[in-house]
Design a protein around this motif. Structure first.
Motif, PDB file in Angstrom:
ATOM      1  N   ASN A  50      -8.169  11.536 -38.895  1.00 36.12           N
ATOM      2  CA  ASN A  50      -9.204  10.857 -39.679  1.00 36.12           C
ATOM      3  C   ASN A  50      -9.567  11.628 -40.943  1.00 36.12           C
ATOM      4  O   ASN A  50      -9.787  11.031 -42.004  1.00 36.12           O
ATOM      5  CB  ASN A  50     -10.446  10.661 -38.800  1.00 36.12           C
ATOM      6  CG  ASN A  50     -11.515   9.838 -39.483  1.00 36.12           C
ATOM      7  OD1 ASN A  50     -12.583  10.350 -39.815  1.00 36.12           O
ATOM      8  ND2 ASN A  50     -11.245   8.560 -39.685  1.00 36.12           N
ATOM      9  N   PRO A 127     -11.637   2.324 -37.517  1.00 36.29           N
ATOM     10  CA  PRO A 127     -10.925   2.866 -36.354  1.00 36.29           C
ATOM     11  C   PRO A 127     -11.652   2.652 -35.026  1.00 36.29           C
ATOM     12  O   PRO A 127     -11.002   2.592 -33.978  1.00 36.29           O
ATOM     13  CB  PRO A 127     -10.795   4.362 -36.684  1.00 36.29           C
ATOM     14  CG  PRO A 127     -11.802   4.627 -37.747  1.00 36.29           C
ATOM     15  CD  PRO A 127     -11.923   3.355 -38.527  1.00 36.29           C
ATOM     16  N   ASN A 128     -12.974   2.498 -35.052  1.00 38.49           N
ATOM     17  CA  ASN A 128     -13.702   2.247 -33.804  1.00 38.49           C
ATOM     18  C   ASN A 128     -13.294   0.930 -33.164  1.00 38.49           C
ATOM     19  O   ASN A 128     -13.423   0.747 -31.940  1.00 38.49           O
ATOM     20  CB  ASN A 128     -15.206   2.255 -34.043  1.00 38.49           C
ATOM     21  CG  ASN A 128     -15.660   1.123 -34.945  1.00 38.49           C
ATOM     22  OD1 ASN A 128     -15.293   1.073 -36.117  1.00 38.49           O
ATOM     23  ND2 ASN A 128     -16.444   0.208 -34.421  1.00 38.49           N
ATOM     24  N   THR A 130     -10.394  -0.046 -32.669  1.00 44.47           N
ATOM     25  CA  THR A 130      -9.283   0.243 -31.761  1.00 44.47           C
ATOM     26  C   THR A 130      -9.785   0.444 -30.341  1.00 44.47           C
ATOM     27  O   THR A 130      -9.254  -0.144 -29.387  1.00 44.47           O
ATOM     28  CB  THR A 130      -8.528   1.504 -32.244  1.00 44.47           C
ATOM     29  OG1 THR A 130      -8.108   1.305 -33.597  1.00 44.47           O
ATOM     30  CG2 THR A 130      -7.319   1.785 -31.367  1.00 44.47           C
ATOM     31  N   LEU A 146      -3.076  -4.574 -31.628  1.00 41.57           N
ATOM     32  CA  LEU A 146      -3.963  -4.040 -32.657  1.00 41.57           C
ATOM     33  C   LEU A 146      -3.168  -3.802 -33.938  1.00 41.57           C
ATOM     34  O   LEU A 146      -2.224  -3.022 -33.950  1.00 41.57           O
ATOM     35  CB  LEU A 146      -4.585  -2.728 -32.183  1.00 41.57           C
ATOM     36  CG  LEU A 146      -5.386  -2.818 -30.876  1.00 41.57           C
ATOM     37  CD1 LEU A 146      -5.650  -1.422 -30.318  1.00 41.57           C
ATOM     38  CD2 LEU A 146      -6.691  -3.552 -31.094  1.00 41.57           C
ATOM     39  N   CYS A 148      -3.897  -2.437 -37.474  1.00 38.91           N
ATOM     40  CA  CYS A 148      -4.858  -1.746 -38.321  1.00 38.91           C
ATOM     41  C   CYS A 148      -4.320  -1.640 -39.743  1.00 38.91           C
ATOM     42  O   CYS A 148      -3.105  -1.554 -39.953  1.00 38.91           O
ATOM     43  CB  CYS A 148      -5.130  -0.357 -37.757  1.00 38.91           C
ATOM     44  SG  CYS A 148      -6.309   0.616 -38.696  1.00 38.91           S
ATOM     45  N   THR A 155      -5.489   7.364 -37.634  1.00 36.14           N
ATOM     46  CA  THR A 155      -6.645   7.531 -36.749  1.00 36.14           C
ATOM     47  C   THR A 155      -6.549   6.562 -35.579  1.00 36.14           C
ATOM     48  O   THR A 155      -6.772   6.934 -34.417  1.00 36.14           O
ATOM     49  CB  THR A 155      -7.955   7.288 -37.517  1.00 36.14           C
ATOM     50  OG1 THR A 155      -7.992   8.117 -38.675  1.00 36.14           O
ATOM     51  CG2 THR A 155      -9.157   7.600 -36.642  1.00 36.14           C
ATOM     52  N   SER A 156      -6.204   5.323 -35.874  1.00 38.94           N
ATOM     53  CA  SER A 156      -6.119   4.307 -34.821  1.00 38.94           C
ATOM     54  C   SER A 156      -4.982   4.595 -33.853  1.00 38.94           C
ATOM     55  O   SER A 156      -5.113   4.376 -32.640  1.00 38.94           O
ATOM     56  CB  SER A 156      -5.942   2.922 -35.454  1.00 38.94           C
ATOM     57  OG  SER A 156      -7.086   2.579 -36.195  1.00 38.94           O
ATOM     58  N   ALA A 160      -5.468   4.976 -29.885  1.00 43.93           N
ATOM     59  CA  ALA A 160      -4.670   4.152 -28.975  1.00 43.93           C
ATOM     60  C   ALA A 160      -3.815   5.006 -28.050  1.00 43.93           C
ATOM     61  O   ALA A 160      -3.632   4.677 -26.864  1.00 43.93           O
ATOM     62  CB  ALA A 160      -3.790   3.195 -29.768  1.00 43.93           C
ATOM     63  N   ILE A 179      -0.347  -1.114 -30.425  1.00 42.91           N
ATOM     64  CA  ILE A 179      -0.792  -0.919 -31.796  1.00 42.91           C
ATOM     65  C   ILE A 179       0.422  -1.008 -32.710  1.00 42.91           C
ATOM     66  O   ILE A 179       1.452  -0.370 -32.452  1.00 42.91           O
ATOM     67  CB  ILE A 179      -1.562   0.396 -31.989  1.00 42.91           C
ATOM     68  CG1 ILE A 179      -2.131   0.481 -33.415  1.00 42.91           C
ATOM     69  CG2 ILE A 179      -0.728   1.610 -31.649  1.00 42.91           C
ATOM     70  CD1 ILE A 179      -3.341   1.357 -33.552  1.00 42.91           C
TER      71      ILE A 179
END
Length: 417
Positions: A50, A127-128, A130, A146, A148, A155-156, A160, A179
């Protein structure tokens, strides 16, 4: 080639959904607790990913609102884990049965709640989502794909990976929470054509993203274009209360969709209330866009024309209008609102009930902050999104909104004549 990749992702998720559908509530809750534990344990890896993405986004001139949504810290990671633990405590909607009736011929008719199957989440620098989407879809018996945006993809992926580790420990396929590793737009477009495998698409992000997804999807889409939320201060309002609702709704976290973007003030209390508003907003450096009847109460306010309302500022910025009465306030909301959340501050119960009945919005508040328009605050646990369309969900979407009902008919050999 892109189509083949999308079809493979979707087909694997569809197969994985069958594994989730067979789990008991106890089994799902056990896996969810493991997910929360793994997310906490993976905090260093998540924060490292992140940090790099926030730095890149900042260097690219990303807006303050988007940076706020992108940025994680230890408290926000712990909040993600706690949100999963809250989902554990919520009733499992899958299998809930309601009796319809017993027909004269003796057949018994019920409706039983079932999972939708495969949910595709498309989101930007959040990212939250996820963790929230993965946990909510899992508890409601679904698999989730997912996708993103590139701003938060690393981050995701780290979040995950922690959740998939929990799945593997319990002999469940990774594809329960897939993801998409490549944020390429062509791959997203190909996913939106996979109506054979995917049952619902939920986009979360800016209006442009949601319109793009809606226009290109063969799959039903939950829509939430923007959050233009208003506070109407009625003639009988407690002005101290109204000021508190305004400040909480506008300045606590202005970059979210349940923040206030418009203030409507009844003309009979404008002279008493607007000086209080001007002083309070100035202390918080809020930019004011004022109508001709209110601009005189503010220093350095920007004039706003009658057709310029309805902006989603997502910043310390607000539009203010003096209205003749509640009818005028509701007409303004009908024209400029986004069916997200609308608030009335009033001591007149009849006016409150009329406002609640007539205003077309997914959430209507009476003497309460717009900031409560949130799945967690409304008792749903972590929300997967907010629907401002009325099919099949309206407002913050929790576990039940990720299920549907099927008819179950029980007889004793009856045949139709």
């Amino acid at each position: 080639m892109t189509t083949d990749v999308a079809a493979s992702i979707a087909a694997k998720a569809s197969h994985a959904a069958k594994a989730v559908a067979n789990l008991t509530t106890e089994q799902k809750n056990f896996v969810l607790q493991s997910m929360a534990n793994h997310i906490r344990a993976a905090s260093p890896a998540i924060l490292n990913a992140n940090k790099d993405e926030v730095a890149t986004a900042s260097a690219n001139g990303t807006s303050a609102a988007m940076l706020d949504r992108l940025t994680l810290n230890n408290d926000r990671i712990d909040a993600m884990a706690k949100a999963i633990e809250q989902i554990i405590s919520l009733p499992d909607p899958v299998g809930a049965t309601r009796h319809i009736e017993q027909r004269p011929n003796g057949i018994n008719i019920e409706k039983r709640r079932i999972a939708l199957g495969v949910i595709c989440m498309i989101y930007e620098a959040r990212p939250n989502v996820t963790a929230d989407a993965g946990a909510l879809c899992f508890k409601s018996g679904n698999a989730v794909i997912l996708r993103c945006g590139r701003e938060a993809i690393q981050t995701s992926l780290a979040i995950a990976a922690a959740m998939q580790q929990a799945l593997r420990e319990h002999d469940l396929p990774d594809e329960v929470i897939s993801i998409v590793p490549d944020p390429d737009r062509d791959l997203m477009l190909a996913l939106l054509k996979q109506d054979k495998y995917i049952d619902l698409v939920i986009p979360r992000g800016g209006e442009g993203l949601i319109r793009f997804v809606t226009e290109h999807s063969r799959i039903p889409v939950i829509q939430h274009y923007k959050g233009v939320c208003h506070l109407y201060v009625d003639q009988s309002a407690d002005l101290t209360m109204a000021l508190g609702l305004l400040l909480n709704g506008k300045v606590q976290r202005p970059g979210v969709c349940n923040a206030l973007e418009g203030l409507l003030v009844n003309k009979h209390i404008a002279a008493d209330f607007l000086p209080l508003v001007a002083n309070a907003l100035a202390q918080h450096d809020v930019i004011v866009h004022a109508c001709s009847q209110s601009i005189g109460y503010f220093n350095q306010a920007q004039p706003i024309a009658d057709d310029e309302f309805g902006q989603e500022y997502l910043a310390p910025e607000i539009a203010i209008r003096v209205v003749d009465d509640m009818e005028a306030a509701m007409a303004h909301i009908d024209r400029f609102g986004s069916q997200h959340t609308e608030v009335i501050c009033t001591g007149d119960q009849a006016n409150a009930e009329r406002f609640i009945r007539q205003v077309d919005s997914a959430v209507v508040m009476h003497n309460a902050s717009s900031r409560f328009s949130d799945g967690g605050e409304l008792g749903l646990g972590a929300e997967i999104g907010i629907s401002t369309s009325k099919l099949h969900a309206y407002g913050p979407m929790g576990l039940e909104a990720l299920t549907t009902e099927k008819y179950v008919v029980t007889g004793s050999g009856q045949t139709r004549s």
